[in-house]
Each structure stands twice: as structure tokens, then as C-alpha cells.
Design a protein around this motif. Structure first.
Motif, PDB file in Angstrom:
ATOM      1  N   GLY A   1       4.412   5.039  -7.567  1.00  0.00           N
ATOM      2  CA  GLY A   1       4.031   4.939  -8.964  1.00  0.00           C
ATOM      3  C   GLY A   1       2.535   5.106  -9.124  1.00  0.00           C
ATOM      4  O   GLY A   1       1.799   5.299  -8.146  1.00  0.00           O
ATOM      5  N   ARG A   2       2.070   5.029 -10.364  1.00  0.00           N
ATOM      6  CA  ARG A   2       0.650   5.233 -10.648  1.00  0.00           C
ATOM      7  C   ARG A   2      -0.233   4.202  -9.936  1.00  0.00           C
ATOM      8  O   ARG A   2      -1.317   4.535  -9.437  1.00  0.00           O
ATOM      9  CB  ARG A   2       0.412   5.163 -12.161  1.00  0.00           C
ATOM     10  N   GLU A   3       0.222   2.951  -9.874  1.00  0.00           N
ATOM     11  CA  GLU A   3      -0.605   1.930  -9.240  1.00  0.00           C
ATOM     12  C   GLU A   3      -0.804   2.208  -7.756  1.00  0.00           C
ATOM     13  O   GLU A   3      -1.877   1.945  -7.202  1.00  0.00           O
ATOM     14  CB  GLU A   3       0.004   0.541  -9.458  1.00  0.00           C
ATOM     15  N   ASP A   4       0.207   2.743  -7.097  1.00  0.00           N
ATOM     16  CA  ASP A   4       0.047   3.101  -5.687  1.00  0.00           C
ATOM     17  C   ASP A   4      -0.964   4.233  -5.528  1.00  0.00           C
ATOM     18  O   ASP A   4      -1.746   4.259  -4.568  1.00  0.00           O
ATOM     19  CB  ASP A   4       1.390   3.522  -5.091  1.00  0.00           C
ATOM     20  N   LEU A   5      -0.940   5.170  -6.454  1.00  0.00           N
ATOM     21  CA  LEU A   5      -1.901   6.269  -6.421  1.00  0.00           C
ATOM     22  C   LEU A   5      -3.320   5.744  -6.625  1.00  0.00           C
ATOM     23  O   LEU A   5      -4.253   6.130  -5.898  1.00  0.00           O
ATOM     24  CB  LEU A   5      -1.538   7.288  -7.495  1.00  0.00           C
ATOM     25  N   ILE A   6      -3.498   4.849  -7.578  1.00  0.00           N
ATOM     26  CA  ILE A   6      -4.824   4.282  -7.828  1.00  0.00           C
ATOM     27  C   ILE A   6      -5.269   3.429  -6.638  1.00  0.00           C
ATOM     28  O   ILE A   6      -6.451   3.418  -6.268  1.00  0.00           O
ATOM     29  CB  ILE A   6      -4.825   3.460  -9.124  1.00  0.00           C
ATOM     30  N   ALA A   7      -4.340   2.718  -6.024  1.00  0.00           N
ATOM     31  CA  ALA A   7      -4.682   1.901  -4.851  1.00  0.00           C
ATOM     32  C   ALA A   7      -5.211   2.765  -3.718  1.00  0.00           C
ATOM     33  O   ALA A   7      -6.144   2.369  -3.000  1.00  0.00           O
ATOM     34  CB  ALA A   7      -3.471   1.097  -4.388  1.00  0.00           C
ATOM     35  N   GLU A   8      -4.632   3.948  -3.535  1.00  0.00           N
ATOM     36  CA  GLU A   8      -5.133   4.861  -2.501  1.00  0.00           C
ATOM     37  C   GLU A   8      -6.522   5.372  -2.860  1.00  0.00           C
ATOM     38  O   GLU A   8      -7.396   5.494  -1.989  1.00  0.00           O
ATOM     39  CB  GLU A   8      -4.165   6.018  -2.294  1.00  0.00           C
ATOM     40  N   ALA A   9      -6.747   5.641  -4.146  1.00  0.00           N
ATOM     41  CA  ALA A   9      -8.091   6.035  -4.584  1.00  0.00           C
ATOM     42  C   ALA A   9      -9.085   4.910  -4.317  1.00  0.00           C
ATOM     43  O   ALA A   9     -10.208   5.156  -3.852  1.00  0.00           O
ATOM     44  CB  ALA A   9      -8.077   6.400  -6.064  1.00  0.00           C
ATOM     45  N   ALA A  10      -8.672   3.675  -4.584  1.00  0.00           N
ATOM     46  CA  ALA A  10      -9.541   2.527  -4.330  1.00  0.00           C
ATOM     47  C   ALA A  10      -9.835   2.389  -2.843  1.00  0.00           C
ATOM     48  O   ALA A  10     -10.968   2.093  -2.441  1.00  0.00           O
ATOM     49  CB  ALA A  10      -8.896   1.255  -4.867  1.00  0.00           C
ATOM     50  N   ARG A  11      -8.818   2.597  -2.009  1.00  0.00           N
ATOM     51  CA  ARG A  11      -9.025   2.489  -0.557  1.00  0.00           C
ATOM     52  C   ARG A  11     -10.060   3.511  -0.093  1.00  0.00           C
ATOM     53  O   ARG A  11     -10.983   3.180   0.650  1.00  0.00           O
ATOM     54  CB  ARG A  11      -7.712   2.705   0.194  1.00  0.00           C
ATOM     55  N   GLN A  12      -9.913   4.741  -0.557  1.00  0.00           N
ATOM     56  CA  GLN A  12     -10.876   5.769  -0.178  1.00  0.00           C
ATOM     57  C   GLN A  12     -12.272   5.426  -0.701  1.00  0.00           C
ATOM     58  O   GLN A  12     -13.281   5.662  -0.024  1.00  0.00           O
ATOM     59  CB  GLN A  12     -10.429   7.127  -0.704  1.00  0.00           C
ATOM     60  N   GLY A  13     -12.320   4.878  -1.911  1.00  0.00           N
ATOM     61  CA  GLY A  13     -13.607   4.476  -2.470  1.00  0.00           C
ATOM     62  C   GLY A  13     -14.280   3.399  -1.643  1.00  0.00           C
ATOM     63  O   GLY A  13     -15.493   3.457  -1.386  1.00  0.00           O
ATOM     64  N   TYR A  14     -13.518   2.406  -1.217  1.00  0.00           N
ATOM     65  CA  TYR A  14     -14.095   1.352  -0.386  1.00  0.00           C
ATOM     66  C   TYR A  14     -14.591   1.892   0.946  1.00  0.00           C
ATOM     67  O   TYR A  14     -15.577   1.387   1.500  1.00  0.00           O
ATOM     68  CB  TYR A  14     -13.067   0.240  -0.156  1.00  0.00           C
ATOM     69  N   GLU A  15     -13.911   2.902   1.486  1.00  0.00           N
ATOM     70  CA  GLU A  15     -14.381   3.513   2.737  1.00  0.00           C
ATOM     71  C   GLU A  15     -15.778   4.104   2.535  1.00  0.00           C
ATOM     72  O   GLU A  15     -16.685   3.887   3.350  1.00  0.00           O
ATOM     73  CB  GLU A  15     -13.411   4.605   3.195  1.00  0.00           C
ATOM     74  N   ILE A  16     -15.937   4.863   1.452  1.00  0.00           N
ATOM     75  CA  ILE A  16     -17.241   5.456   1.150  1.00  0.00           C
ATOM     76  C   ILE A  16     -18.274   4.366   0.873  1.00  0.00           C
ATOM     77  O   ILE A  16     -19.409   4.407   1.365  1.00  0.00           O
ATOM     78  CB  ILE A  16     -17.130   6.404  -0.057  1.00  0.00           C
ATOM     79  N   PHE A  17     -17.872   3.382   0.082  1.00  0.00           N
ATOM     80  CA  PHE A  17     -18.767   2.287  -0.294  1.00  0.00           C
ATOM     81  C   PHE A  17     -19.251   1.517   0.929  1.00  0.00           C
ATOM     82  O   PHE A  17     -20.448   1.251   1.084  1.00  0.00           O
ATOM     83  CB  PHE A  17     -18.015   1.359  -1.255  1.00  0.00           C
ATOM     84  N   ALA A  18     -18.329   1.170   1.826  1.00  0.00           N
ATOM     85  CA  ALA A  18     -18.694   0.412   3.028  1.00  0.00           C
ATOM     86  C   ALA A  18     -19.653   1.216   3.899  1.00  0.00           C
ATOM     87  O   ALA A  18     -20.641   0.681   4.423  1.00  0.00           O
ATOM     88  CB  ALA A  18     -17.449   0.023   3.814  1.00  0.00           C
ATOM     89  N   ASP A  19     -19.378   2.509   4.049  1.00  0.00           N
ATOM     90  CA  ASP A  19     -20.269   3.360   4.845  1.00  0.00           C
ATOM     91  C   ASP A  19     -21.649   3.457   4.203  1.00  0.00           C
ATOM     92  O   ASP A  19     -22.678   3.432   4.897  1.00  0.00           O
ATOM     93  CB  ASP A  19     -19.678   4.767   4.987  1.00  0.00           C
TER      94      ASP A  19
ATOM     95  N   ALA B   1      -8.298  -4.375   4.290  1.00  0.00           N
ATOM     96  CA  ALA B   1      -9.153  -4.281   5.475  1.00  0.00           C
ATOM     97  C   ALA B   1     -10.483  -3.616   5.155  1.00  0.00           C
ATOM     98  O   ALA B   1     -11.548  -4.088   5.571  1.00  0.00           O
ATOM     99  CB  ALA B   1      -8.428  -3.519   6.579  1.00  0.00           C
ATOM    100  N   VAL B   2     -10.454  -2.522   4.398  1.00  0.00           N
ATOM    101  CA  VAL B   2     -11.700  -1.821   4.133  1.00  0.00           C
ATOM    102  C   VAL B   2     -12.541  -2.566   3.098  1.00  0.00           C
ATOM    103  O   VAL B   2     -13.775  -2.542   3.155  1.00  0.00           O
ATOM    104  CB  VAL B   2     -11.435  -0.354   3.708  1.00  0.00           C
ATOM    105  N   ALA B   3     -11.908  -3.264   2.162  1.00  0.00           N
ATOM    106  CA  ALA B   3     -12.663  -4.090   1.215  1.00  0.00           C
ATOM    107  C   ALA B   3     -13.367  -5.220   1.956  1.00  0.00           C
ATOM    108  O   ALA B   3     -14.518  -5.562   1.647  1.00  0.00           O
ATOM    109  CB  ALA B   3     -11.735  -4.645   0.142  1.00  0.00           C
ATOM    110  N   THR B   4     -12.690  -5.784   2.948  1.00  0.00           N
ATOM    111  CA  THR B   4     -13.301  -6.829   3.767  1.00  0.00           C
ATOM    112  C   THR B   4     -14.473  -6.274   4.567  1.00  0.00           C
ATOM    113  O   THR B   4     -15.506  -6.928   4.723  1.00  0.00           O
ATOM    114  CB  THR B   4     -12.253  -7.440   4.715  1.00  0.00           C
ATOM    115  N   ARG B   5     -14.326  -5.058   5.068  1.00  0.00           N
ATOM    116  CA  ARG B   5     -15.433  -4.438   5.819  1.00  0.00           C
ATOM    117  C   ARG B   5     -16.671  -4.296   4.944  1.00  0.00           C
ATOM    118  O   ARG B   5     -17.796  -4.587   5.386  1.00  0.00           O
ATOM    119  CB  ARG B   5     -15.007  -3.072   6.353  1.00  0.00           C
TER     120      ARG B   5
END
Length: 205
Positions: A53-71, A124-128
Motif C-alpha cells: 500500500g501507499r504507507e509501505d511505499l512511503i516507508a521505503e522512501a523514509a528508509r532511503q532518506g534516513y540512509e542519506i541523512f545518516a551518511d 535500524a537506519v533511523a537509530t544509526r
């Protein structure tokens, strides 16, 4: 754009990219999966091969965003070394830079209502990312005797909240909200006042 159905070479990422564009234009609740599919050039049915669903799609966008943010904040911290203060302040500036450069990711992470605990990977990536800020805070306060040292998790959270507030009010063009100062100056002066109040830096720094 011709429909590519199930044969799209990287459909999952194409859908995330489409969602990011729609999120920037319409907000996290202003688009449908069908719209994301259309923008990605695939059939709506193809979406469900990757997202429930849409929320799963947004969650994946958020995960990718946190990867960039953490780096990004890790790089900012490293660039500030060996000064603990410079590293700490650099992470705050990196927060502003991230929000400006990646608005779709930023909205997915912080304005979509998606919990960071929705998936283990997102958590995990938000925690990082949070750990980078806490490490910067720990480095800044380690010269203070342990019994007088404020909890690093506390004041790193305060500075994160301060950074977020500056972004929301003054760096993302909140309607009707203006400041006579640049967001970077507001954040730097605010962090300085806060850290002096805690006794973490001398009054003249």
C-alpha cells in the motif's frame, strides 16, 4: 509514457522516485498508488509486486532518506574533527542542508506519520542517524566530570528538536513565516546559547 508492466528493470526504485516527486508536489497523503504507478510508467497492478500500500511505499522512501541523512551527518561530524564543538555544530547545519536538498525524503521521514518502527530496516537506519548525533554530544561533553555531565541523549535530542524547528519554520518556507536572519544563523546562535546554558562551552566561544 508507455507502460512497462512487470518488465520494468528497476520498478521498485522507479516507484519510490515517483512517490518522492508526488510527495513534494502534493504531500504524503495527497497521492494514490495509481498516481505513483502512472508516473513510474507501469500498471497499478504492478505496484503490488513490491508494496502492499501507499504507507509501505512511503516507508521505503523514509528508509532511503534516513540512509542519506545518516551518511550526511556522519560526514559533517567527521569534517568538524578534531574540534568537538565544530563537529557538533556541523551536524546541525547538515540537518538544514538535508531538508533543503531532499524535501521528498525529509517529508517522508518527518511529516508523513510513518513510524520509524514500521520495518526493522527503517528502525535500524533511523537509530544509526540518532547515534551519530549522540556520539557528537558525547564528544562535546566528555571534558565535564561525569557527575556534572548532562545526558548526551538528552541534549542531542534537544538540538535535534531545535534543528527541526528551524527547518519547519524558516527553512521550508512555512506560509506567512519569515525571519530577519538566515536559518543557519538562527540555528548556530540557538545551539550556542543552549550549550553555554548547560556549561558545555565557555561563555566566550
Amino acid at each position: 509514457m508507455p507502460k512497462r508492466g512487470y518488465h520494468h528493470g528497476n520498478l521498485r526504485q522507479a516507484l519510490v522516485d515517483a512517490a518522492l516527486s508526488l510527495i513534494e508536489a502534493k504531500g504524503p497523503t495527497g497521492f494514490t498508488l495509481s498516481e505513483a504507478a502512472k508516473q513510474a510508467g507501469v500498471t497499478p497492478a504492478a505496484v503490488y509486486r513490491h508494496f502492499a500500500g501507499r504507507e509501505d511505499l512511503i516507508a521505503e522512501a523514509a528508509r532511503q532518506g534516513y540512509e542519506i541523512f545518516a551518511d550526511l551527518i556522519q560526514h559533517a561530524f567527521d569534517q568538524g574533527q578534531p574540534s568537538a564543538l565544530a563537529s557538533f555544530e556541523a551536524t546541525g547545519r547538515a540537518y538544514l542542508a538535508f531538508a533543503r536538498k531532499y524535501p521528498g525524503y525529509y517529508i517522508s521521514m518527518f511529516e508523513s506519520g510513518i513510524s520509524i518502527n514500521r520495518t526493522p530496516e527503517l528502525a535500524a537506519v533511523a537509530t544509526r542517524a540518532r547515534n551519530v548525533l549522540e556520539h557528537a554530544a558525547t564528544e562535546l561533553s566528555k571534558h565535564i566530570p561525569a557527575e556534572n555531565r548532562p545526558p548526551a541523549a538528552m541534549f542531542s535530542a534537544h538540538v535535534w528538536a531545535l534543528s527541526h524547528g528551524v527547518v519547519e519554520l524558516f527553512a521550508r518556507n512555512s506560509p506567512g513565516t519569515q525571519s530577519p536572519f538566515a536559518p543557519e544563523d538562527l540555528l548556530e546562535s540557538g545551539i550556542g546559547i543552549y550549550l553555554r546554558g548547560l556549561g558545555l562551552i565557555p561563555p566566550d566561544e
